[in-house]
Design an enzyme around this catalytic site. Structure first.
Site, PDB file in Angstrom:
ATOM      1  N   GLU A 195      47.155  59.531  45.157  1.00  0.00           N
ATOM      2  CA  GLU A 195      47.382  60.719  44.320  1.00  0.00           C
ATOM      3  C   GLU A 195      46.564  61.891  44.814  1.00  0.00           C
ATOM      4  O   GLU A 195      45.460  61.727  45.329  1.00  0.00           O
ATOM      5  CB  GLU A 195      46.901  60.442  42.894  1.00  0.00           C
ATOM      6  CG  GLU A 195      47.640  59.357  42.195  1.00  0.00           C
ATOM      7  CD  GLU A 195      47.001  59.051  40.836  1.00  0.00           C
ATOM      8  OE1 GLU A 195      47.337  58.007  40.280  1.00  0.00           O
ATOM      9  OE2 GLU A 195      46.169  59.849  40.352  1.00  0.00           O
ATOM     10  N   CYS A 211      39.848  51.329  45.070  1.00  0.00           N
ATOM     11  CA  CYS A 211      38.409  51.516  45.235  1.00  0.00           C
ATOM     12  C   CYS A 211      37.710  50.220  44.857  1.00  0.00           C
ATOM     13  O   CYS A 211      38.167  49.495  43.977  1.00  0.00           O
ATOM     14  CB  CYS A 211      37.930  52.658  44.330  1.00  0.00           C
ATOM     15  SG  CYS A 211      36.174  53.035  44.530  1.00  0.00           S
ATOM     16  N   CYS A 258      42.484  68.356  44.937  1.00  0.00           N
ATOM     17  CA  CYS A 258      41.641  67.163  44.863  1.00  0.00           C
ATOM     18  C   CYS A 258      42.367  66.052  45.615  1.00  0.00           C
ATOM     19  O   CYS A 258      43.503  65.726  45.292  1.00  0.00           O
ATOM     20  CB  CYS A 258      41.431  66.773  43.400  1.00  0.00           C
ATOM     21  SG  CYS A 258      40.523  65.232  43.201  1.00  0.00           S
ATOM     22  N   CYS A 307      37.033  54.013  35.144  1.00  0.00           N
ATOM     23  CA  CYS A 307      37.937  54.552  36.160  1.00  0.00           C
ATOM     24  C   CYS A 307      39.142  53.648  36.382  1.00  0.00           C
ATOM     25  O   CYS A 307      38.994  52.439  36.590  1.00  0.00           O
ATOM     26  CB  CYS A 307      37.154  54.715  37.460  1.00  0.00           C
ATOM     27  SG  CYS A 307      38.174  55.205  38.837  1.00  0.00           S
ATOM     28  N   CYS A 316      33.648  51.220  38.830  1.00  0.00           N
ATOM     29  CA  CYS A 316      33.147  51.999  37.683  1.00  0.00           C
ATOM     30  C   CYS A 316      34.033  51.698  36.464  1.00  0.00           C
ATOM     31  O   CYS A 316      35.262  51.720  36.562  1.00  0.00           O
ATOM     32  CB  CYS A 316      33.172  53.488  37.991  1.00  0.00           C
ATOM     33  SG  CYS A 316      32.220  53.911  39.462  1.00  0.00           S
TER      34      CYS A 316
END
Ligand code: SF4
Length: 344
Positions: free
Chosen positions: A91, A111, A104, A118, A115
């Site tokens: 994205e 990932c 961005c 997230c 976290c």
């Protein structure tokens, strides 16, 4: 097979010399890729047909496919879902500010940092992106909107410092005066706090801004929401922040996702002021985007404003991140997840 878009101008020159071509061809190809945003070597009309053919057969040429675009009716923010050459998705978000357009970008597919607030990390890390794939997110958006963007934040899916070499290559290429020529000052790299990589980045001679995802002010609390805190303490992080400033003269920004009942008390205000104050660091408050799987709640508007005011009373320069595109799949990673799993 080497990717043409992954090569610096110098590297491209070496390739052309090795092909028996004149080195000035490199500047032409480079300009087609990074200034004219060509989507295919066939568009490079000042090259011979034979050379174009060789480029097509002997090199890869990364171009992303736009799988979906969502446009906010509130503020015009556009969220893009791009398909990579191997069928994975990432994205990117295009945001309009009074000073220009900011994009961005993602640096990885998924990932592995884990976290808790997230959505990007729920399926783990699939792979890291190449510099060409990071560049192409920007180029696709520029083509789509017929514009050149004015700033970049590497804050999408992935931990940029977990893909260090390609992220640094990307920054060198996008700041190259023979290419896009974006100022390093207009590039922000986020990190959840990989201390050795932050110190390494400080030594690269890049004038970028580092945004540290702090999100908690004690090691205990940080460990609850960010597994990376088991590896690096806040003391080590602050040491890296000071090192970054000493080496680059650039102050680090602290990112702080406010989670109701978790990190939004007066104690947290005091702790945050204690860390940011002496370093004159800017604090960017982000009301957390609810992630269904994790049961985390966003504080109400008044609590967010109170938190900010209390920080300001302590002399801390704080902003609340503008909540762009709240009517589209706002939280980073959610569009990709929904695309791969319609039940999400
Ligand atoms: S917040 Fe950033 S570092 Fe943490 S899991 Fe999400 S993408 Fe990874």
């Amino acid at each position: 097979m080497k990717d043409l878009k992954e090569l610096t101008l110098e590297e491209l020159k070496e390739e052309l010399i090795a092909m028996g071509e004149k080195p000035f061809r490199a500047a032409q190809i480079y300009s087609w890729m990074h200034e004219k945003l060509a989507t295919d070597p066939d568009e490079m009309t000042n090259l011979s047909v034979a050379l174009r053919e060789r480029l097509k057969t002997e090199y890869a040429y990364t171009v992303l496919k736009t799988a979906e675009v969502q446009t906010s009716r509130i503020d015009g923010t556009k969220k893009y879902l791009f398909e990579l050459p191997d069928g994975n998705y990432v994205e990117s978000v295009r945001m309009e500010y009074h000073h220009g357009t900011s994009v961005c970008v993602s640096s990885q597919v998924g990932c592995r940092m884990g976290c808790r607030f997230c959505a990007s990390t729920l399926g783990g890390l699939v792979r890291s992106l190449t510099a060409a794939e990071i560049l192409e997110q920007i180029y696709c958006i520029e083509r789509d909107n017929n514009e050149r963007i004015s700033s970049v934040v590497i804050m999408g899916i992935g931990e940029p410092m977990d893909n260090y070499d390609e992220v640094v290559r990307f920054v060198r290429m996008i700041t190259d005066e023979k290419g896009v020529n974006l100022s390093g000052r207009n590039i922000t790299i986020s990190s959840c706090g990989l201390v050795p990589m932050i110190k390494k980045l400080a030594e690269e001679g890049l004038k970028v801004t580092l945004a540290l995802s702090l999100h908690a002010v004690t090691d205990e609390k940080r460990k609850e929401i960010m597994p990376v805190a088991n590896k690096y303490s806040i003391a080590e992080l602050m040491d890296a922040v000071d090192y970054f400033f000493d080496k680059t003269g650039r102050r680090v920004t602290f990112e702080y996702a406010l989670i109701a009942g978790v990190n939004d008390t007066d104690r947290d205000v005091n702790g945050l002021a204690g860390l940011a104050g002496p370093r004159k660091c800017h604090v960017n408050l982000i009301p957390v985007n609810p992630v269904t799987e994790r049961g985390l709640k966003e504080p109400d508007r008044t609590s967010v404003l109170n938190f900010k005011n209390k920080l300001e009373k302590k002399g801390i320069n704080a902003t609340i991140r503008r909540e762009l595109g709240r009517d589209i799949d706002g939280a980073c990673g959610q569009l990709r997840r929904r695309h791969s799993d319609p039940a999400v």
